[in-house]
Design a protein around this motif. Structure first.
Motif, PDB file in Angstrom:
ATOM      1  N   MET A   1       0.833  -1.178   0.000  1.00 29.63           N
ATOM      2  CA  MET A   1       0.000   0.000   0.000  1.00 29.63           C
ATOM      3  C   MET A   1       0.876   1.239   0.000  1.00 29.63           C
ATOM      4  O   MET A   1       0.769   2.065  -0.844  1.00 29.63           O
TER       5      MET A   1
ATOM      6  N   GLU B   1       6.112   0.907   6.626  1.00 29.17           N
ATOM      7  CA  GLU B   1       5.114   1.776   5.999  1.00 29.17           C
ATOM      8  C   GLU B   1       5.103   1.650   4.474  1.00 29.17           C
ATOM      9  O   GLU B   1       4.193   2.148   3.821  1.00 29.17           O
TER      10      GLU B   1
ATOM     11  N   GLU C   1      -1.718   4.504   8.621  1.00 33.02           N
ATOM     12  CA  GLU C   1      -2.494   4.360   9.858  1.00 33.02           C
ATOM     13  C   GLU C   1      -2.215   3.023  10.539  1.00 33.02           C
ATOM     14  O   GLU C   1      -2.069   2.964  11.766  1.00 33.02           O
ATOM     15  N   GLN C   2      -2.136   1.960   9.744  1.00 36.15           N
ATOM     16  CA  GLN C   2      -1.824   0.650  10.325  1.00 36.15           C
ATOM     17  C   GLN C   2      -0.391   0.618  10.850  1.00 36.15           C
ATOM     18  O   GLN C   2      -0.118  -0.005  11.877  1.00 36.15           O
TER      19      GLN C   2
ATOM     20  N   ASN D   1       3.088   4.642   1.656  1.00 36.94           N
ATOM     21  CA  ASN D   1       2.842   5.950   2.210  1.00 36.94           C
ATOM     22  C   ASN D   1       2.406   6.908   1.107  1.00 36.94           C
ATOM     23  O   ASN D   1       3.015   6.968   0.054  1.00 36.94           O
ATOM     24  N   THR D   2       1.354   7.690   1.353  1.00 37.10           N
ATOM     25  CA  THR D   2       0.884   8.647   0.363  1.00 37.10           C
ATOM     26  C   THR D   2       1.190  10.082   0.765  1.00 37.10           C
ATOM     27  O   THR D   2       0.741  11.008   0.125  1.00 37.10           O
TER      28      THR D   2
ATOM     29  N   SER E   1      -0.652   0.472   5.241  1.00 37.91           N
ATOM     30  CA  SER E   1      -1.056   1.876   5.283  1.00 37.91           C
ATOM     31  C   SER E   1      -0.352   2.611   6.427  1.00 37.91           C
ATOM     32  O   SER E   1       0.098   2.011   7.403  1.00 37.91           O
TER      33      SER E   1
END
Length: 165
Positions: A1, A122, A128-129, A3-4, A126
């Motif tokens: 996923m 990360e 958050e996770q 890091n964004t 995600s």
């Protein structure tokens, strides 16, 4: 996923983490000047436990096996050096934490290990996770460390050479 976050925000968060760690070290260095008590020992895990409210929000939820693994990792790998370097001494009937240069270096080493592990993890899950996972890891480190401190503190008080709180 992965890091964004934009690159600059990511580095700001990393620098913020490092800055907060420096504050913890500074507070620890100052804490050896004042006698300790039960409240000073047990309040950090109690205060930190409120962070578990993050799991109310689905975005922060992680599989139970990840949480157990993170907690055990914090307990077995990260808490024991802190337990070993957190010693007490009795001065004029009061209990003080002993100043330890090793403690500061261990805190810095643990910080860098955590930061590098965070960077890796990360990329896989995600943000958050990742935050949830590392929160559980930190709690797994803090709880046994403070429990060991509390037990040692109570043992010193029981010896009778210490004034009551």
């Amino acid at each position: 996923m992965g890091n964004t976050l934009p690159f600059n925000l990511h580095w700001m968060a990393t620098i913020g983490t490092f800055f907060m760690a420096m504050i913890v070290i500074f507070i620890r260095l100052r804490s050896v000047r004042k006698p300790t008590n039960t409240k000073k020992i047990i309040m950090p895990p109690i205060g930190m436990s409120t962070g578990f409210f993050m799991f109310i929000f689905p975005v922060f939820r992680i599989p139970l096996s990840w949480g157990i693994t993170a907690f055990i990792t914090g307990t077995l790998l990260f808490s024991w050096p802190l337990i070993k370097t957190s010693q007490f001494e009795v001065i004029d009937g009061k209990i003080y934490l002993k100043r330890s240069k090793a403690f500061i270096w261990i805190l810095l080493l643990l910080l860098f290990i955590r930061m590098f592990a965070h960077e890796y993890v990360e990329q896989l899950i995600s943000l958050e996770q990742t935050a949830s996972l590392f929160f559980v890891l930190a709690f797994g480190m803090l709880l046994p460390w403070r429990t060991a401190m509390y037990i040692r503190y109570k043992q010193l008080k029981k010896q009778g050479t210490v004034a009551t709180e």
